[in-house]
Design a protein around this motif. Structure first.
Motif, PDB file in Angstrom:
ATOM      1  N   LYS A 241       0.839  -1.207   0.000  1.00 32.66           N
ATOM      2  CA  LYS A 241       0.000   0.000   0.000  1.00 32.66           C
ATOM      3  C   LYS A 241       0.877   1.261   0.000  1.00 32.66           C
ATOM      4  O   LYS A 241       0.602   2.229  -0.700  1.00 32.66           O
ATOM      5  CB  LYS A 241      -0.909   0.017   1.233  1.00 32.66           C
ATOM      6  N   LEU A 242       1.932   1.234   0.807  1.00 36.34           N
ATOM      7  CA  LEU A 242       2.828   2.385   0.879  1.00 36.34           C
ATOM      8  C   LEU A 242       3.541   2.580  -0.466  1.00 36.34           C
ATOM      9  O   LEU A 242       3.672   3.705  -0.956  1.00 36.34           O
ATOM     10  CB  LEU A 242       3.847   2.173   2.012  1.00 36.34           C
TER      11      LEU A 242
ATOM     12  N   ASP B 239      -8.867  -9.716  10.055  1.00 35.76           N
ATOM     13  CA  ASP B 239      -9.666  -8.553   9.703  1.00 35.76           C
ATOM     14  C   ASP B 239      -8.828  -7.283   9.923  1.00 35.76           C
ATOM     15  O   ASP B 239      -9.220  -6.375  10.671  1.00 35.76           O
ATOM     16  CB  ASP B 239     -10.926  -8.542  10.607  1.00 35.76           C
ATOM     17  N   ILE B 240      -7.694  -7.241   9.226  1.00 36.26           N
ATOM     18  CA  ILE B 240      -6.641  -6.304   9.609  1.00 36.26           C
ATOM     19  C   ILE B 240      -6.551  -5.036   8.749  1.00 36.26           C
ATOM     20  O   ILE B 240      -5.878  -4.073   9.116  1.00 36.26           O
ATOM     21  CB  ILE B 240      -5.276  -7.060   9.584  1.00 36.26           C
ATOM     22  N   GLU B 241      -7.272  -5.023   7.603  1.00 36.94           N
ATOM     23  CA  GLU B 241      -7.103  -3.917   6.638  1.00 36.94           C
ATOM     24  C   GLU B 241      -7.199  -2.539   7.292  1.00 36.94           C
ATOM     25  O   GLU B 241      -6.378  -1.662   7.047  1.00 36.94           O
ATOM     26  CB  GLU B 241      -8.155  -4.024   5.528  1.00 36.94           C
ATOM     27  N   GLU B 242      -8.248  -2.400   8.127  1.00 36.17           N
ATOM     28  CA  GLU B 242      -8.495  -1.075   8.702  1.00 36.17           C
ATOM     29  C   GLU B 242      -7.332  -0.634   9.607  1.00 36.17           C
ATOM     30  O   GLU B 242      -6.904   0.523   9.578  1.00 36.17           O
ATOM     31  CB  GLU B 242      -9.791  -1.145   9.514  1.00 36.17           C
ATOM     32  N   LEU B 243      -6.813  -1.602  10.378  1.00 30.71           N
ATOM     33  CA  LEU B 243      -5.687  -1.280  11.263  1.00 30.71           C
ATOM     34  C   LEU B 243      -4.448  -0.890  10.453  1.00 30.71           C
ATOM     35  O   LEU B 243      -3.690   0.001  10.843  1.00 30.71           O
ATOM     36  CB  LEU B 243      -5.332  -2.489  12.145  1.00 30.71           C
ATOM     37  N   ILE B 244      -4.287  -1.561   9.325  1.00 33.07           N
ATOM     38  CA  ILE B 244      -3.132  -1.240   8.477  1.00 33.07           C
ATOM     39  C   ILE B 244      -3.273   0.179   7.912  1.00 33.07           C
ATOM     40  O   ILE B 244      -2.327   0.963   7.928  1.00 33.07           O
ATOM     41  CB  ILE B 244      -2.958  -2.295   7.365  1.00 33.07           C
ATOM     42  N   GLU B 245      -4.461   0.510   7.467  1.00 34.61           N
ATOM     43  CA  GLU B 245      -4.701   1.875   6.971  1.00 34.61           C
ATOM     44  C   GLU B 245      -4.389   2.890   8.061  1.00 34.61           C
ATOM     45  O   GLU B 245      -3.779   3.930   7.813  1.00 34.61           O
ATOM     46  CB  GLU B 245      -6.167   2.052   6.509  1.00 34.61           C
ATOM     47  N   LYS B 246      -4.818   2.571   9.282  1.00 31.87           N
ATOM     48  CA  LYS B 246      -4.595   3.502  10.394  1.00 31.87           C
ATOM     49  C   LYS B 246      -3.097   3.668  10.679  1.00 31.87           C
ATOM     50  O   LYS B 246      -2.619   4.788  10.900  1.00 31.87           O
ATOM     51  CB  LYS B 246      -5.306   2.968  11.651  1.00 31.87           C
ATOM     52  N   SER B 247      -2.373   2.558  10.645  1.00 33.79           N
ATOM     53  CA  SER B 247      -0.921   2.637  10.860  1.00 33.79           C
ATOM     54  C   SER B 247      -0.268   3.498   9.795  1.00 33.79           C
ATOM     55  O   SER B 247       0.605   4.311  10.081  1.00 33.79           O
ATOM     56  CB  SER B 247      -0.278   1.261  10.774  1.00 33.79           C
TER      57      SER B 247
ATOM     58  N   GLU C 168      -1.567   5.911   8.106  1.00 34.68           N
ATOM     59  CA  GLU C 168      -1.864   7.331   8.310  1.00 34.68           C
ATOM     60  C   GLU C 168      -0.890   7.979   9.285  1.00 34.68           C
ATOM     61  O   GLU C 168      -0.562   9.145   9.163  1.00 34.68           O
ATOM     62  CB  GLU C 168      -3.297   7.508   8.842  1.00 34.68           C
ATOM     63  N   GLY C 169      -0.476   7.196  10.267  1.00 33.14           N
ATOM     64  CA  GLY C 169       0.420   7.752  11.286  1.00 33.14           C
ATOM     65  C   GLY C 169       1.904   7.648  10.936  1.00 33.14           C
ATOM     66  O   GLY C 169       2.767   7.901  11.773  1.00 33.14           O
ATOM     67  N   THR C 170       2.210   7.293   9.673  1.00 28.40           N
ATOM     68  CA  THR C 170       3.619   7.113   9.271  1.00 28.40           C
ATOM     69  C   THR C 170       4.448   8.371   9.500  1.00 28.40           C
ATOM     70  O   THR C 170       4.023   9.470   9.162  1.00 28.40           O
ATOM     71  CB  THR C 170       3.692   6.760   7.760  1.00 28.40           C
ATOM     72  N   GLU C 171       5.627   8.174  10.089  1.00 32.46           N
ATOM     73  CA  GLU C 171       6.568   9.299  10.212  1.00 32.46           C
ATOM     74  C   GLU C 171       7.591   9.166   9.108  1.00 32.46           C
ATOM     75  O   GLU C 171       8.064   8.069   8.831  1.00 32.46           O
ATOM     76  CB  GLU C 171       7.348   9.182  11.515  1.00 32.46           C
ATOM     77  N   LYS C 172       7.977  10.302   8.520  1.00 30.55           N
ATOM     78  CA  LYS C 172       9.005  10.251   7.466  1.00 30.55           C
ATOM     79  C   LYS C 172      10.302  10.856   7.990  1.00 30.55           C
ATOM     80  O   LYS C 172      10.298  11.923   8.571  1.00 30.55           O
ATOM     81  CB  LYS C 172       8.560  11.072   6.260  1.00 30.55           C
ATOM     82  N   VAL C 173      11.405  10.141   7.773  1.00 27.58           N
ATOM     83  CA  VAL C 173      12.712  10.684   8.134  1.00 27.58           C
ATOM     84  C   VAL C 173      13.521  10.787   6.838  1.00 27.58           C
ATOM     85  O   VAL C 173      13.646   9.798   6.108  1.00 27.58           O
ATOM     86  CB  VAL C 173      13.447   9.765   9.140  1.00 27.58           C
ATOM     87  N   TYR C 174      14.034  11.980   6.554  1.00 26.56           N
ATOM     88  CA  TYR C 174      14.736  12.213   5.276  1.00 26.56           C
ATOM     89  C   TYR C 174      16.242  12.112   5.454  1.00 26.56           C
ATOM     90  O   TYR C 174      16.791  12.607   6.434  1.00 26.56           O
ATOM     91  CB  TYR C 174      14.392  13.609   4.742  1.00 26.56           C
ATOM     92  N   PHE C 175      16.892  11.480   4.503  1.00 21.83           N
ATOM     93  CA  PHE C 175      18.356  11.343   4.524  1.00 21.83           C
ATOM     94  C   PHE C 175      18.909  11.855   3.196  1.00 21.83           C
ATOM     95  O   PHE C 175      18.483  11.378   2.140  1.00 21.83           O
ATOM     96  CB  PHE C 175      18.763   9.876   4.702  1.00 21.83           C
ATOM     97  N   THR C 176      19.842  12.788   3.250  1.00 19.97           N
ATOM     98  CA  THR C 176      20.484  13.221   2.001  1.00 19.97           C
ATOM     99  C   THR C 176      21.573  12.214   1.659  1.00 19.97           C
ATOM    100  O   THR C 176      21.909  11.355   2.474  1.00 19.97           O
ATOM    101  CB  THR C 176      21.161  14.597   2.166  1.00 19.97           C
ATOM    102  N   SER C 177      22.150  12.344   0.468  1.00 17.70           N
ATOM    103  CA  SER C 177      23.204  11.392   0.088  1.00 17.70           C
ATOM    104  C   SER C 177      24.432  11.573   0.972  1.00 17.70           C
ATOM    105  O   SER C 177      25.289  10.700   1.038  1.00 17.70           O
ATOM    106  CB  SER C 177      23.557  11.531  -1.385  1.00 17.70           C
TER     107      SER C 177
END
Ligand code: ATP
Ligand code: MG
Length: 390
Positions: free
Chosen positions: A273-274, A369-377, A379-388
């Protein structure tokens, strides 16, 4: 004097009709990594020149040795197209090579692509060999096992350079599209990411944590691993997804022996999904056949079935020792073996299924019956950026 390097490429040269595409990727990757400096990259047909008036030599060397697509690079001098100037330059390169290697045994490789230059390759090589022997005391021609080589190429410009440094090889990052790496804190997945980036995939990474069952240190370890990979990946994004509720649901609704497989299946579904959201066309994992119960043919059949995108597993046929050696070379091994627990070890069943039945596992998965929980997780994704630069 600007720092100037000659770059040789490997497989990229075989690309015939598409060569320009791969070259352009390599050039733009080098420029992106050196965007803080003035840089010129030029050349064609397997010989490229990178020069910069202001980038420090250490920075250029680090970038050249970690940018995929380059098999070899060397500092280069570009004298005028004049025999005397070429011989003097060859002698200067030879003196430098002798200082570096401690041996005087050398050979010359001369190549004349510009046929208007009056000396043939063979004559030029003989002349340069004699000139170096006369002007650099201690040198001796050894055609079969030289300690170093002086290359002289007469093209639209003249290139004179010595034996250089090995690059990372492979194909330029981005030339094969984009993928999503499932990155755990273990030994395998960083190596898998490195290998697939070397086949031209641009990669983002996803890490599933289960705080407070897994510690902050476990997450920091994955961030450190991502930082080590970032130069090779041309920078990346690490998506940190909380799987705590998913763990609890699996624990509540399934048999102990199924825990790991169901968790892996959820990881696959979530990654797919991601990947779709991030425009990635495939997933990459560090799985190796039969390394653990969740990596048998039957287990991989089930967990892989949760992704409709192709799942690339570059380590599938490698034994652990080979992978460890690669992790050591890559510099990720010491971080990977830090003892912070992975969510999977916390929830590891005592007797996991080794050859799970496919239909049984699909039913167990539906039962979560996990789809909804996966969607919820997600939504809460944190992004950490790394330059080269890490
Ligand atoms: P690794 O050394 O890469 O952790 P491993 O031998 O420990 O591999 P498993 O733990 O069974 O093997 O994991 C198999 C693959 O699943 C990993 O290589 C990785 O791609 C993915 N994976 C496992 N745990 C996670 C996690 N917490 N977050 C993201 N991906 C994971
Ligand atoms: Mg692991």
């Amino acid at each position: 004097m600007p720092e100037t390097y000659v770059i040789k490429v490997g497989e990229l040269i075989l690309k015939q009709g598409n060569r320009r595409y791969f070259e352009q990727k390599l050039f733009s990757n080098l420029k992106a990594r050196l965007s803080a400096y003035k840089v010129r990259v030029s050349g064609r047909e397997g010989r490229y020149i990178l020069s910069s008036p202001d980038a420090p030599a250490e920075v250029l060397r680090k970038v050249l040795s970690t940018t995929f697509g380059i098999v070899y690079f060397s500092p280069v001098l570009t004298p005028p197209k004049d025999a005397e100037a070429i011989l003097d330059t060859a002698a200067a390169v030879a003196a430098d090579m002798m200082r570096q290697s401690g041996s005087g045994e050398f050979k010359i490789e001369a190549r004349r692509s510009d046929k208007s230059f009056p000396l043939h390759s063979y004559d030029l090589a003989c002349l340069a060999g004699d000139y170096i022997r006369q002007n650099c005391p201690g040198t001796k021609v050894n055609l079969h096992t030289p300690a170093w080589t002086v290359y002289i190429e007469i093209r639209d410009q003249v290139l004179v350079y010595g034996t250089g440094v090995k690059g990372s090889g492979g194909l330029p990052v981005g030339s094969a599209g984009k993928g999503l790496l499932l990155l755990s804190g273990g030994i395998d997945s960083p190596v898998a990411g490195y290998l697939m980036a070397g086949r031209g995939l641009r990669l983002e990474a996803v890490y599933y944590h289960a705080y407070p069952f897994t510690s902050r240190e476990a997450r920091e370890k994955v961030e450190t691993l991502t930082r080590s990979l970032a130069p090779f990946l041309q920078g990346t994004v690490l998506h940190v997804v909380s799987f705590t509720d998913i763990h609890l649901r699996i624990k509540e609704k399934s048999l102990n022996e199924e825990l790991t497989l169901l968790l892996r299946a959820c990881m696959m579904l979530c990654a797919e999904k991601l990947a779709v959201r991030r425009n990635a066309g495939c997933l990459v994992t560090g799985e190796s056949l039969s390394q653990v119960a969740s990596q048998t043919v039957e287990s991989i059949h089930f967990t892989g079935s949760l992704s409709s995108l192709p799942v690339l597993r570059p380590l599938i046929g490698m034994d652990k020792q080979t992978i460890i050696t690669m992790a050591r070379d890559l510099g990720t091994y010491e971080t990977s073996i830090l003892p912070y627990e992975d969510c999977c070890t916390l929830f590891a069943p005592l007797h996991p299924l080794i050859r799970p039945g496919y239909s049984r596992m699909r039913r167990a998965f539906e039962n979560l019956d996990i789809e909804e929980l996966i969607e919820k997780s997600l939504e809460g994704t944190e992004k950490v950026y790394f330059t080269s630069a890490g």
